[in-house]
Design a protein around this motif. Structure first.
Motif, PDB file in Angstrom:
ATOM      1  N   GLY A 127       0.808  -1.202   0.000  1.00  0.00           N
ATOM      2  CA  GLY A 127       0.000   0.000   0.000  1.00  0.00           C
ATOM      3  C   GLY A 127       0.845   1.257   0.000  1.00  0.00           C
ATOM      4  O   GLY A 127       2.051   1.234   0.278  1.00  0.00           O
ATOM      5  N   SER A 128       0.211   2.386  -0.303  1.00  0.00           N
ATOM      6  CA  SER A 128       0.939   3.646  -0.441  1.00  0.00           C
ATOM      7  C   SER A 128       1.519   4.148   0.875  1.00  0.00           C
ATOM      8  O   SER A 128       2.594   4.755   0.893  1.00  0.00           O
ATOM      9  CB  SER A 128       0.022   4.723  -1.040  1.00  0.00           C
ATOM     10  OG  SER A 128      -0.261   4.435  -2.380  1.00  0.00           O
ATOM     11  N   THR A 129       0.825   3.909   1.988  1.00  0.00           N
ATOM     12  CA  THR A 129       1.353   4.385   3.270  1.00  0.00           C
ATOM     13  C   THR A 129       2.686   3.728   3.582  1.00  0.00           C
ATOM     14  O   THR A 129       3.648   4.406   3.971  1.00  0.00           O
ATOM     15  CB  THR A 129       0.342   4.110   4.400  1.00  0.00           C
ATOM     16  OG1 THR A 129      -0.874   4.793   4.117  1.00  0.00           O
ATOM     17  CG2 THR A 129       0.885   4.598   5.737  1.00  0.00           C
ATOM     18  N   ALA A 130       2.758   2.417   3.411  1.00  0.00           N
ATOM     19  CA  ALA A 130       4.037   1.730   3.627  1.00  0.00           C
ATOM     20  C   ALA A 130       5.085   2.217   2.633  1.00  0.00           C
ATOM     21  O   ALA A 130       6.259   2.360   2.980  1.00  0.00           O
ATOM     22  CB  ALA A 130       3.839   0.214   3.495  1.00  0.00           C
ATOM     23  N   ALA A 131       4.648   2.506   1.398  1.00  0.00           N
ATOM     24  CA  ALA A 131       5.599   2.911   0.357  1.00  0.00           C
ATOM     25  C   ALA A 131       6.183   4.289   0.615  1.00  0.00           C
ATOM     26  O   ALA A 131       7.393   4.496   0.491  1.00  0.00           O
ATOM     27  CB  ALA A 131       4.912   2.864  -1.009  1.00  0.00           C
ATOM     28  N   PHE A 132       5.324   5.269   0.986  1.00  0.00           N
ATOM     29  CA  PHE A 132       5.930   6.592   1.175  1.00  0.00           C
ATOM     30  C   PHE A 132       6.738   6.664   2.469  1.00  0.00           C
ATOM     31  O   PHE A 132       7.685   7.448   2.566  1.00  0.00           O
ATOM     32  CB  PHE A 132       4.925   7.745   1.039  1.00  0.00           C
ATOM     33  CG  PHE A 132       3.782   7.837   2.012  1.00  0.00           C
ATOM     34  CD1 PHE A 132       3.982   7.936   3.381  1.00  0.00           C
ATOM     35  CD2 PHE A 132       2.474   7.886   1.543  1.00  0.00           C
ATOM     36  CE1 PHE A 132       2.927   8.064   4.265  1.00  0.00           C
ATOM     37  CE2 PHE A 132       1.402   8.014   2.418  1.00  0.00           C
ATOM     38  CZ  PHE A 132       1.631   8.103   3.789  1.00  0.00           C
ATOM     39  N   GLU A 133       6.408   5.823   3.450  1.00  0.00           N
ATOM     40  CA  GLU A 133       7.238   5.786   4.653  1.00  0.00           C
ATOM     41  C   GLU A 133       8.651   5.343   4.298  1.00  0.00           C
ATOM     42  O   GLU A 133       9.639   5.918   4.772  1.00  0.00           O
ATOM     43  CB  GLU A 133       6.614   4.843   5.681  1.00  0.00           C
ATOM     44  CG  GLU A 133       7.185   4.961   7.087  1.00  0.00           C
ATOM     45  CD  GLU A 133       8.469   4.196   7.300  1.00  0.00           C
ATOM     46  OE1 GLU A 133       9.270   4.595   8.167  1.00  0.00           O
ATOM     47  OE2 GLU A 133       8.682   3.186   6.606  1.00  0.00           O
ATOM     48  N   VAL A 134       8.764   4.330   3.440  1.00  0.00           N
ATOM     49  CA  VAL A 134      10.079   3.867   2.998  1.00  0.00           C
ATOM     50  C   VAL A 134      10.751   4.913   2.117  1.00  0.00           C
ATOM     51  O   VAL A 134      11.961   5.152   2.212  1.00  0.00           O
ATOM     52  CB  VAL A 134       9.960   2.519   2.266  1.00  0.00           C
ATOM     53  CG1 VAL A 134      11.290   2.137   1.625  1.00  0.00           C
ATOM     54  CG2 VAL A 134       9.512   1.429   3.232  1.00  0.00           C
TER      55      VAL A 134
END
Length: 521
Positions: free
Chosen positions: A168-175
């Motif tokens: 998901g995008s939340t996990a992606a932008f955190e990384v």
């Protein structure tokens, strides 16, 4: 060679190597791209933009060695992947709807296509594979479809782009913030943006810095001014821009093509990485015709779907500086916790390194559900038909909300811009019409006005909730958590039952009018 079209995919697949049917096979989206990509230039190298943490971090050596590529059978005595013999599920049955039925309004809430069943030992992608540990990039069966989708829709202008399946995008932008930002680094964002991204930036020790916007989204002139006048006393010059270019959350604004090109040129000039968070890209509702004269808008069609699409930053990216985040949350189901990230190979390798030591891979059941739906049942044509249908449904919901706003919300108290994409409506309240605060404004400092506005915002939201409607306070989305002299509320037409949308607007309007009831200035 001409760019990839849907009609080319059967022959592309027929001429490719068979997909592996082993647990967590090493895979890459590179193997699923068409020959069209090979004549393009390579992306730039991005070592200079990597954070201190990510620069020398290459992921899990153990996991990389756990999926060897070999011509013959390998007996694994070295990995902790349990045998499927002990999985207490023998199969997974799924009922999927036909997008063709949906587009032609032939579908009822109880209707579905034939049941699709995946068993533990099918001769293709099966439960014995999906329920085991997976490769960080994703299962090759689903990754192939997503790679084709990226090329069909965006056709990135450089050769060595890659995509992988994210949680998901939340996990992606955190990384992404970990990859590109050191503690104390500034991250440029829109004046109003997704609260979760602001929180993630702060959690990573970076600092959000808001850039002004208008009804067409981020302002190029404002972005140029921030970068050109940046003083090192403020900290290091920004190297990352986080933007939601389409159906922006919370405003619903979308950047037109010329604005995207201007912003990309500024990113090239100032060497910015662009994080393109674009979960609403396929929720295309077209122009808001008929909203102000009571006429119905025309149902969206496949032609309209293509005509009104703005180019993604990925499709404009000649140097490989765009990191595009896609998600299934707004177009299929948020509980899947699945999406995909597309960027240059060098950047994707960093994402995979972090995924190997955190979430490992997207949930296997989510992957097999998506593969069965998108690849086995729908195909690319069916997926497009679904997106057309979904856009049409959101268009209808948007129009209900807009008509209700015109009916119940006094124009002297508030204004709004009808969104062409997404699921949000941004209400700007004319707080200076408030008899008490409007009269006091001239005698108050900027800080005092903001304090008063936050109290007014809370009173309106509380009154609405007491009456039975929930709206989001605009200050929650402000880059510095301050109203900045303005008062906004965010409404969504995606969550409530369609029959309740008008009533929700009426209740909000009543709360607004009650707060202003002591008289208009």
């Amino acid at each position: 060679m001409a760019r990839l079209h849907i009609s080319d995919i059967p022959s592309l697949r027929a001429n490719s190597a068979p997909l592996p049917l082993t647990v967590a096979p090493a895979t890459s989206s590179e193997r699923f791209k068409s020959p069209h990509t090979r004549g393009k230039p390579l992306a730039q190298q991005w070592d200079r933009h990597f954070s201190i943490e990510s620069r020398n971090f290459n992921g899990s050596a153990f996991k990389k060695g756990a999926s060897p590529v070999a011509e013959s059978k390998v007996i694994s005595l070295g990995t902790g992947r349990p045998t499927a013999d002990y999985y207490p599920w023998g199969g997974l049955s799924m009922q999927t709807v036909s997008p063709i039925q949906l587009v032609h309004k032939e579908f009822s809430k109880t209707g579905c296509d034939a049941v699709q069943t995946v068993t533990k030992h099918d001769s293709t992608y099966n439960l014995s594979l999906a329920l085991n540990y997976g490769h960080a990039a994703g299962s090759p069966h689903l990754l192939r479809f997503i790679t084709e989708h990226i090329e069909l829709v965006h056709d990135p202008p450089y050769r060595d782009w890659r995509t992988f399946l994210s949680c998901g995008s939340t996990a992606a932008f955190e990384v992404a913030f970990r990859i590109f930002c050191n503690r104390g680094d500034p991250v440029l964002v829109e004046r109003y943006t997704y609260a979760g991204a602001l929180e993630s930036i702060a959690l990573n020790g970076a600092i959000s810095y808001g850039v002004d916007m208008d009804a067409d989204g981020l302002l190029p002139d404002a972005l140029e001014e921030v970068l050109s006048s940046w003083e090192l006393s403020q900290g290091p010059k920004p190297r990352v821009l986080y933007t939601i270019p389409t159906g922006q959350n919370p405003t619903g604004f979308s950047q037109p093509e010329e604005r995207r090109k201007a912003i990309y040129n500024i990113a090239e000039k100032h060497d910015l990485i662009i994080i393109e968070d674009d979960p609403y890209y396929f929720l295309r509702m077209g122009p808001c015709e008929g909203v102000h004269n009571g006429e119905e808008t025309v149902d969206i069609s496949s032609d309209m779907f293509n005509t009104y699409a703005e180019p993604s930053y990925l499709s404009l990216d000649t140097s490989g500086r765009v990191v595009r985040l896609d998600s299934t949350s707004k177009i299929l189901a948020p509980g899947l916790r699945a999406g995909w990230v597309t960027a240059s190979e060098q950047i994707i390798e960093k994402f995979l390194a972090y995924q190997e030591v955190s979430t490992v891979a997207v949930s296997g059941p989510s992957q097999i559900m998506l593969w069965n739906l998108l690849d086995v049942t729908w195909g690319h044509d069916g997926f497009k038909s679904w997106l057309v249908h979904l856009s049409s449904e959101y268009q209808h919901r948007r129009d209900i909300l807009l008509h209700a706003c015109e009916r119940y919300v006094p124009s002297e108290l508030a204004e709004w811009v009808p969104p062409g994409y997404g699921m949000f409506l941004w209400i700007k309240v004319h707080w200076r019409r408030h008899s008490v605060l409007g009269a006091l404004a001239e005698a108050l400092t900027t800080e005092e006005i903001d304090s008063q506005l936050q109290e007014l915002e809370s009173r309106i939201a509380t009154k609405g909730l007491e009456d039975g409607v929930l709206v989001a306070k605009g200050s929650l989305f402000s880059w510095d958590k301050k109203p900045g002299g303005q008062l906004h509320f965010r409404m969504t037409f995606a969550a409530a039952d369609k029959e309740d949308l008008e009533e929700g607007v009426r209740l909000f309007a009543n709360a607004l009018k009650r707060e202003f009831a002591s008289g208009l200035s």
